[in-house]
Write a protein that holds these residues in place. Sequence first.
Motif, PDB file in Angstrom:
ATOM      1  N   GLY A 125     -88.767 -14.282  62.841  1.00  0.00           N
ATOM      2  CA  GLY A 125     -89.928 -13.425  62.653  1.00  0.00           C
ATOM      3  C   GLY A 125     -89.637 -12.084  62.021  1.00  0.00           C
ATOM      4  O   GLY A 125     -90.560 -11.324  61.726  1.00  0.00           O
ATOM      5  N   LEU A 126     -88.363 -11.761  61.798  1.00  0.00           N
ATOM      6  CA  LEU A 126     -88.003 -10.459  61.232  1.00  0.00           C
ATOM      7  C   LEU A 126     -87.642 -10.601  59.763  1.00  0.00           C
ATOM      8  O   LEU A 126     -86.782 -11.396  59.399  1.00  0.00           O
ATOM      9  CB  LEU A 126     -86.820  -9.859  61.996  1.00  0.00           C
ATOM     10  CG  LEU A 126     -86.308  -8.501  61.475  1.00  0.00           C
ATOM     11  CD1 LEU A 126     -87.372  -7.430  61.645  1.00  0.00           C
ATOM     12  CD2 LEU A 126     -85.015  -8.110  62.196  1.00  0.00           C
ATOM     13  N   ARG A 127     -88.296  -9.810  58.928  1.00  0.00           N
ATOM     14  CA  ARG A 127     -88.005  -9.776  57.494  1.00  0.00           C
ATOM     15  C   ARG A 127     -87.875  -8.320  57.059  1.00  0.00           C
ATOM     16  O   ARG A 127     -88.563  -7.435  57.582  1.00  0.00           O
ATOM     17  CB  ARG A 127     -89.102 -10.464  56.673  1.00  0.00           C
ATOM     18  CG  ARG A 127     -89.298 -11.926  57.019  1.00  0.00           C
ATOM     19  CD  ARG A 127     -90.429 -12.554  56.211  1.00  0.00           C
ATOM     20  NE  ARG A 127     -90.069 -12.758  54.825  1.00  0.00           N
ATOM     21  CZ  ARG A 127     -89.434 -13.839  54.372  1.00  0.00           C
ATOM     22  NH1 ARG A 127     -89.077 -14.794  55.206  1.00  0.00           N
ATOM     23  NH2 ARG A 127     -89.147 -13.968  53.089  1.00  0.00           N
ATOM     24  N   VAL A 128     -86.996  -8.090  56.091  1.00  0.00           N
ATOM     25  CA  VAL A 128     -86.822  -6.748  55.562  1.00  0.00           C
ATOM     26  C   VAL A 128     -87.031  -6.793  54.050  1.00  0.00           C
ATOM     27  O   VAL A 128     -86.852  -7.836  53.413  1.00  0.00           O
ATOM     28  CB  VAL A 128     -85.424  -6.172  55.888  1.00  0.00           C
ATOM     29  CG1 VAL A 128     -85.252  -6.015  57.377  1.00  0.00           C
ATOM     30  CG2 VAL A 128     -84.330  -7.056  55.306  1.00  0.00           C
ATOM     31  N   GLY A 129     -87.410  -5.672  53.487  1.00  0.00           N
ATOM     32  CA  GLY A 129     -87.658  -5.614  52.048  1.00  0.00           C
ATOM     33  C   GLY A 129     -87.300  -4.251  51.479  1.00  0.00           C
ATOM     34  O   GLY A 129     -87.118  -3.281  52.223  1.00  0.00           O
ATOM     35  N   ALA A 130     -87.178  -4.193  50.182  1.00  0.00           N
ATOM     36  CA  ALA A 130     -86.878  -2.942  49.499  1.00  0.00           C
ATOM     37  C   ALA A 130     -87.499  -2.982  48.107  1.00  0.00           C
ATOM     38  O   ALA A 130     -87.657  -4.060  47.515  1.00  0.00           O
ATOM     39  CB  ALA A 130     -85.368  -2.729  49.400  1.00  0.00           C
ATOM     40  N   SER A 131     -87.853  -1.813  47.594  1.00  0.00           N
ATOM     41  CA  SER A 131     -88.433  -1.741  46.252  1.00  0.00           C
ATOM     42  C   SER A 131     -88.022  -0.437  45.574  1.00  0.00           C
ATOM     43  O   SER A 131     -87.773   0.571  46.239  1.00  0.00           O
ATOM     44  CB  SER A 131     -89.961  -1.835  46.307  1.00  0.00           C
ATOM     45  OG  SER A 131     -90.511  -0.690  46.941  1.00  0.00           O
ATOM     46  N   TYR A 132     -87.958  -0.490  44.243  1.00  0.00           N
ATOM     47  CA  TYR A 132     -87.711   0.700  43.431  1.00  0.00           C
ATOM     48  C   TYR A 132     -88.688   0.688  42.264  1.00  0.00           C
ATOM     49  O   TYR A 132     -88.822  -0.308  41.549  1.00  0.00           O
ATOM     50  CB  TYR A 132     -86.276   0.729  42.901  1.00  0.00           C
ATOM     51  CG  TYR A 132     -86.055   1.853  41.902  1.00  0.00           C
ATOM     52  CD1 TYR A 132     -85.988   3.174  42.336  1.00  0.00           C
ATOM     53  CD2 TYR A 132     -85.958   1.595  40.536  1.00  0.00           C
ATOM     54  CE1 TYR A 132     -85.812   4.206  41.429  1.00  0.00           C
ATOM     55  CE2 TYR A 132     -85.779   2.628  39.625  1.00  0.00           C
ATOM     56  CZ  TYR A 132     -85.706   3.931  40.072  1.00  0.00           C
ATOM     57  OH  TYR A 132     -85.552   4.959  39.174  1.00  0.00           O
ATOM     58  N   ASP A 133     -89.383   1.806  42.098  1.00  0.00           N
ATOM     59  CA  ASP A 133     -90.337   1.967  40.992  1.00  0.00           C
ATOM     60  C   ASP A 133     -89.958   3.172  40.150  1.00  0.00           C
ATOM     61  O   ASP A 133     -89.564   4.219  40.688  1.00  0.00           O
ATOM     62  CB  ASP A 133     -91.757   2.173  41.531  1.00  0.00           C
ATOM     63  CG  ASP A 133     -92.384   0.902  42.034  1.00  0.00           C
ATOM     64  OD1 ASP A 133     -92.865   0.110  41.209  1.00  0.00           O
ATOM     65  OD2 ASP A 133     -92.390   0.690  43.266  1.00  0.00           O
ATOM     66  N   TYR A 134     -90.095   3.017  38.836  1.00  0.00           N
ATOM     67  CA  TYR A 134     -89.825   4.116  37.916  1.00  0.00           C
ATOM     68  C   TYR A 134     -90.909   4.151  36.844  1.00  0.00           C
ATOM     69  O   TYR A 134     -91.295   3.116  36.290  1.00  0.00           O
ATOM     70  CB  TYR A 134     -88.465   3.950  37.243  1.00  0.00           C
ATOM     71  CG  TYR A 134     -88.222   4.936  36.124  1.00  0.00           C
ATOM     72  CD1 TYR A 134     -87.793   6.231  36.395  1.00  0.00           C
ATOM     73  CD2 TYR A 134     -88.450   4.584  34.793  1.00  0.00           C
ATOM     74  CE1 TYR A 134     -87.586   7.144  35.366  1.00  0.00           C
ATOM     75  CE2 TYR A 134     -88.249   5.485  33.760  1.00  0.00           C
ATOM     76  CZ  TYR A 134     -87.811   6.770  34.055  1.00  0.00           C
ATOM     77  OH  TYR A 134     -87.623   7.671  33.036  1.00  0.00           O
ATOM     78  N   GLU A 135     -91.409   5.338  36.587  1.00  0.00           N
ATOM     79  CA  GLU A 135     -92.370   5.548  35.505  1.00  0.00           C
ATOM     80  C   GLU A 135     -91.841   6.656  34.618  1.00  0.00           C
ATOM     81  O   GLU A 135     -91.617   7.784  35.078  1.00  0.00           O
ATOM     82  CB  GLU A 135     -93.738   5.941  36.071  1.00  0.00           C
ATOM     83  CG  GLU A 135     -94.759   6.349  35.030  1.00  0.00           C
ATOM     84  CD  GLU A 135     -96.004   6.949  35.652  1.00  0.00           C
ATOM     85  OE1 GLU A 135     -96.193   8.176  35.526  1.00  0.00           O
ATOM     86  OE2 GLU A 135     -96.776   6.203  36.288  1.00  0.00           O
ATOM     87  N   GLY A 136     -91.591   6.344  33.351  1.00  0.00           N
ATOM     88  CA  GLY A 136     -91.094   7.332  32.412  1.00  0.00           C
ATOM     89  C   GLY A 136     -92.077   7.547  31.276  1.00  0.00           C
ATOM     90  O   GLY A 136     -92.515   6.584  30.632  1.00  0.00           O
TER      91      GLY A 136
END
Length: 420
Positions: free
Chosen positions: A279-290
């Motif tokens: 039942g445990l999930r982990v996540g990550a994200s990276y966003d860049y706007e140039g």
Amino acid sequence: MKFNKWTLGLAAVGAVSLASAAQAEEKSSTVMTALSSTVLSGYVDTSMQWNIGTGDSHAPAYKYGGSTKADGFNLNAVKVTLEKPLDEAEWAAGYKADLFFGPDANLFPFGLGTSSSGVAISDFAIKQAYVALRAPVGNGLDFKVGVFDSIIGYESTEAGNNPNFTRSWGHTFEPSTQTGVLSTYRINNNVALAAGIANTESAIINSRAFPTVNPLTSGNKAESYKTYMGSIALTAPDNWGFISGSSLYGGVINGFNNAQQANQTSLYVGTTVATPVQGLRVGASYDYEGISQQSDAGGTTPSAYANAVALYTSFQATEKLSLHVRGEYATMSKSLASGFQANNFGVASEMLALTGTVQYDLWKNVISRLEIRWDHALDGSTAFGGTGTPLLNSDTPPGLASTGNRRNSYIIAANVIYKF
């Protein structure tokens, strides 16, 4: 062909002919066949929000947030979707139309709307409207032709599809939708690719990167200038143990942004990983706007950037109860942050945010959750709070706007969504 008794009676007195009745019956059958494959779905999204402390003119300006949602009850959005999904045929065809209503429609995306005029003037937006096609190339090459959602992002416009109710800063920086052609191809169960071309990176429907009659929907590029995008999605195979089903996604969009009147590059990388704990999930994200420096007859748009990193943890405690935590770190050019602050948006050039959400699905088809959010200005500015009148539009008289008076913002929100 069989006719009902009323048709036969009318034919007997010469009111109708059996031939015309047969033709009408055939057309009706065709229409009913088409309608029977159309799926109606959507949701009604409501919330209650308390911004702790006095003064809301500089409430955090994450997407679909801000002063207008503070300290009160809110209708956020109503979405109605009509869709005929692609079937298994080699030359399958279908369509999808997402119709977006309510206050959030004026903020989709971030105050510009999808209106072809470039001005959000009503509580209505076309979120998606495309023809779906499949060509028998390899495993099947699928196309979307029209207006479709951005291919990048960990979170969605639909609050009910996200782990948290309030949106992340990364989602706030991302493009929302484009008008063009998008193709997708699944190499196998573990690798999928997407590539597309659109008019511009901004969401204004039928906008152009070259001069048109309406300057709000056009830029200063050549007529051949378009926006290009691509992505890859990787999914861990079933035989990889507890990590099976985990995903890694990357995408890029490059083109002209009408809102900024400059070239823009948007990058995204995100992952969701299963763990040995059930039942445990982990996540990550990276966003860049140039945003690149751009010169035209109206002056020079300086280069600017914004980026954000987010970590997600979700735990499905029981069938009905789930817990979600999101931590964020975001930065942007001081010139960009100053522009937001000048218009009474709660944004700092360096920010930290932490969001905790408890979701308990008590009623059928209903998402109900309670959320606590903390935003902190790391650049030393008093980006939040303020007791003056927000500058929400050009009709607001000058001098009524306040400045922020706090480095921290605390929000408690309840979110109730019915999905149909």
